[in-house]
Structures are given as C-alpha cells and as structure tokens.
Design an enzyme around this catalytic site. Structure first.
Site, PDB file in Angstrom:
ATOM      1  N   HIS A 110      -2.176   8.045  27.632  1.00 51.12           N
ATOM      2  CA  HIS A 110      -1.120   7.148  28.111  1.00 51.12           C
ATOM      3  C   HIS A 110      -1.424   6.506  29.475  1.00 51.12           C
ATOM      4  O   HIS A 110      -1.597   5.303  29.583  1.00 51.12           O
ATOM      5  CB  HIS A 110       0.202   7.921  28.232  1.00 51.12           C
ATOM      6  CG  HIS A 110       0.617   8.668  27.001  1.00 51.12           C
ATOM      7  ND1 HIS A 110       1.103   8.056  25.861  1.00 51.12           N
ATOM      8  CD2 HIS A 110       0.634  10.003  26.737  1.00 51.12           C
ATOM      9  CE1 HIS A 110       1.399   8.971  24.956  1.00 51.12           C
ATOM     10  NE2 HIS A 110       1.124  10.151  25.452  1.00 51.12           N
TER      11      HIS A 110
HETATM   12  O1  RIB Z   1       5.183   9.902  27.401  1.00 46.19           O
HETATM   13  C1  RIB Z   1       3.963   9.973  28.089  1.00 46.19           C
HETATM   14  C2  RIB Z   1       4.180  10.061  29.560  1.00 46.19           C
HETATM   15  O2  RIB Z   1       4.900  11.245  29.879  1.00 46.19           O
HETATM   16  C3  RIB Z   1       2.864  10.169  30.369  1.00 46.19           C
HETATM   17  O3  RIB Z   1       3.041   9.588  31.619  1.00 46.19           O
HETATM   18  C4  RIB Z   1       2.675  11.652  30.509  1.00 46.19           C
HETATM   19  O4  RIB Z   1       1.911  12.011  31.663  1.00 46.19           O
HETATM   20  C5  RIB Z   1       4.095  12.112  30.687  1.00 46.19           C
HETATM   21  O5  RIB Z   1       4.430  11.923  32.058  1.00 46.19           O
END
Ligand code: RIB
Ligand code: CA
Length: 337
Positions: free
Chosen positions: A266
């Site tokens: 992500h």
């Molecule tokens: O949903 C993914 C996000 O949530 C990313 O930023 C991960 O690190 C968590 O913070």
C-alpha cells in the site's frame, strides 16, 4: 511534466533553525506514518532519493500499532537507511473521536515484524508532530510542501484545525487511504487508515488543497509476489534484506485473506507516485467520507461519474503499472548498496 520552483524552507529541526535551500528540482515533503512494514518500505523508498525528495521530517501516529511503537519503528528505519538526520516526531496517540483500533494481526506485535528490533540510537524529537507540521509549513513558501500521510489522518487534521493558515503552504496531499471498487479491508466498506479516524479523514478531504488518494483500488494491484521479493533479495544489501524480511512477514496475512500470491504494498505507492507519476492513472472527482453510519463508517464515497455534483476535491488513483512499480522500488533499494 511537473517542474519544481526553487524552494527555500525554514525548517526547525530539533529546536535549531536552518534555512534549507532545496535544489530547484527537489520536492520538500513531510511523511506522516504508522510503521507498519509497508510504511517502513515507503520511508526507505523516500530516503533513497534525496535528489528528488527532501524529507523535512517524519511524523508518526497511532494506527497499525500504538504510537510508542510507530515512533520507535520510524526511528529504526531512519537508522537502517543511514538517514538519522531526518527528524522523527511523535504525534497523536488516538483518533479525534473514536477509540484506537490497531492491526497487530497484520503487522505483528512490534509493527514491523521481520526486522530485528532494538532501541534506536536516533532520538525522538521533543516537539509534537502536530507542532512540527504547523511550524514547518508556517516557515515555508506558499504552496511549497507536499504532505504524505500513510496512516490514519489524525495528525494532519489536528494541524489543520490548530492552524488553518497552513493550508496555503501545502502544495499537495498524497495519501494512502480509502476504497471503492475493492471494498473495505477493515470493514465491509472501509479501508483501515480512513476507518481508524474517519473524522480526521473528513477534515482532510474537505480542506480544499489538492489531494491525490491512493486507495485499495490501486494498491491491490501491486502485490509483493515471491518473484518480486526475490528480485529485491538479489540486491544483497542490508536495506534490501530487511525489506525482504518485512515483506515475507507482511505477505502471509493478506495472501491468505485475499487468496493472492502476495500482499498489496500500500504505502510505497505514494512515494512511487512522487518519483514517477506516470506509473499511475487517476481521475479528479469528489471523495466524501462517511462519519455517521456505524455500518459504513469510514467509507470513501468516490464519485467516479460525477453524479453528485459535489466539488471535485481529489484525484482518485485507480491504475498502476505494477511491474514498473517494483522495478522502481528495486532500483532505489539497490542504491543502499
Ligand atoms: O489499509 C492499508 C493501510 O493501513 C496502510 O497504510 C497500512 O500501513 C495500514 O496503515
Ligand atoms: Ca500505514
């Protein structure tokens, strides 16, 4: 092609003030994060590219794990990157309104399982993260600093509420958060960062400054497959080794959850966008955050077809060249050799 004006930023780091004369093509950024393995890799990617990204500071927030761990983890990562001069500040320990929800099941008890944990030598800055964000922006030129929030948006919203005049200093907000076509990863309709602090997300999406939002619709296209992890392992330097260890741990939960060959990476999508925007495709539209219904709390209503006639407040990124994303990541991690 984006061109950067010469930026001189008065950045107080650790109490001392210095006039940071960035080079004309360097983009000054503040990364707000909740490490988390994917946050950690985003930090390593950003810190590998000082000619393009001037990381004025790293601010930390409660999210994946509690604040005392996210701030420690961020300091460990700056040490791993041998960039201990980049100040790390601790911010808000809980969301604006709701109770904190964490994600140890994904990230492990330390938050960055896969990395050898020890007390960092790099000190935590005394100044609260919200004050660092406010002070740094107040000392910057108009529309010059990019904020890169990759955790719950509590610190960013608090800074905007505390000192609204900072808005004019923000060039762009490039955030990881939200979900539309992919559905939620923490509730049926909400992505973790937004659901943890939906009220903060509402403040940020309503702030009026340019926003580029990297939600699950795009991050679920960049899967850390065994082949991609192996390509990073062949780099043979300590940062690449740590990245592989984190990815191996981080992939186990999501691979099983989604039945995919690897976990979505992500947070590094935000940094890859700053380094190579052409990897991504997005659409300017209205994004609104649900803050009333418990069933859909934190949902990001992305008006892809402009049917709401609400202000187009953000660019929703929905496509990425995943192979080139991982080629960029490997090339930059290779610089640590
Ligand atoms: O949903 C993914 C996000 O949530 C990313 O930023 C991960 O690190 C968590 O913070
Ligand atoms: Ca994160």
């Amino acid at each position: 092609m984006r061109s950067w004006r010469f930026v001189s930023v008065l950045a107080r780091r650790g109490g001392a003030s210095r006039l940071a004369d960035a080079n004309p093509m360097t983009r000054p950024i503040i990364i707000d994060c909740d490490p988390g393995q994917d946050d950690a890799i985003a930090l390593l990617l950003a810190l590998s590219s000082p000619d393009e990204l001037d990381v004025l500071g790293i601010t930390t927030v409660a999210g994946n794990v509690p604040l005392k761990l996210t701030q420690r983890n961020a300091r460990l990562i700056t040490e791993l990157a041998e960039r201990g001069g980049v100040p790390v500040h601790a911010g808000c320990a809980r969301p604006l309104v709701r109770d904190l929800v964490t994600a140890e099941e994904v990230h492990g008890k330390t938050g960055i399982d896969g990395v050898d944990i020890r007390e960092p030598r790099v000190p935590l800055q005394d100044r609260h993260a919200v004050d660092f964000i406010v002070d740094t922006l107040l000392g910057a030129e108009d529309a010059s600093v990019t904020l890169v929030p990759i955790g719950p948006l509590t610190n960013i919203a608090m800074a905007m509420i505390k000192e609204p005049t900072i808005l004019g200093k923000i060039h762009e907000i490039v955030l990881m958060g939200g979900a539309m076509r992919e559905g939620g990863n923490t509730s049926a309709s909400a992505e973790f960062n937004i659901l943890v602090d939906p009220h903060a997300a509402h403040v940020v999406f309503d702030c009026g400054r340019p926003i580029t939002a990297m939600g699950l619709d795009v991050t679920h296209q960049v899967l850390a497959t065994p082949q991609r992890i192996e390509a990073i392992r062949t780099l043979g330097n300590p940062v690449a080794d740590a990245t592989c260890a984190m990815l191996t741990f981080f992939s186990r939960f999501d691979s099983e959850k989604y039945g995919t060959a690897g976990a979505p990476l992500h947070d590094p999508c935000t940094i890859a966008y700053l380094l190579e925007p052409g990897l991504f495709e997005g659409r300017l539209c209205n994004i609104a955050v649900e803050i009333h219904s418990e069933l859909t709390m934190g949902h990001t209503a992305v008006d892809m077809w402009d049917v709401s006639a609400r202000r187009k407040n953000a660019t929703w990124v929905h496509a990425v060249n995943a192979d080139r994303f991982y080629a960029l990541l490997a090339e930059r991690l290779g610089r640590y050799g």
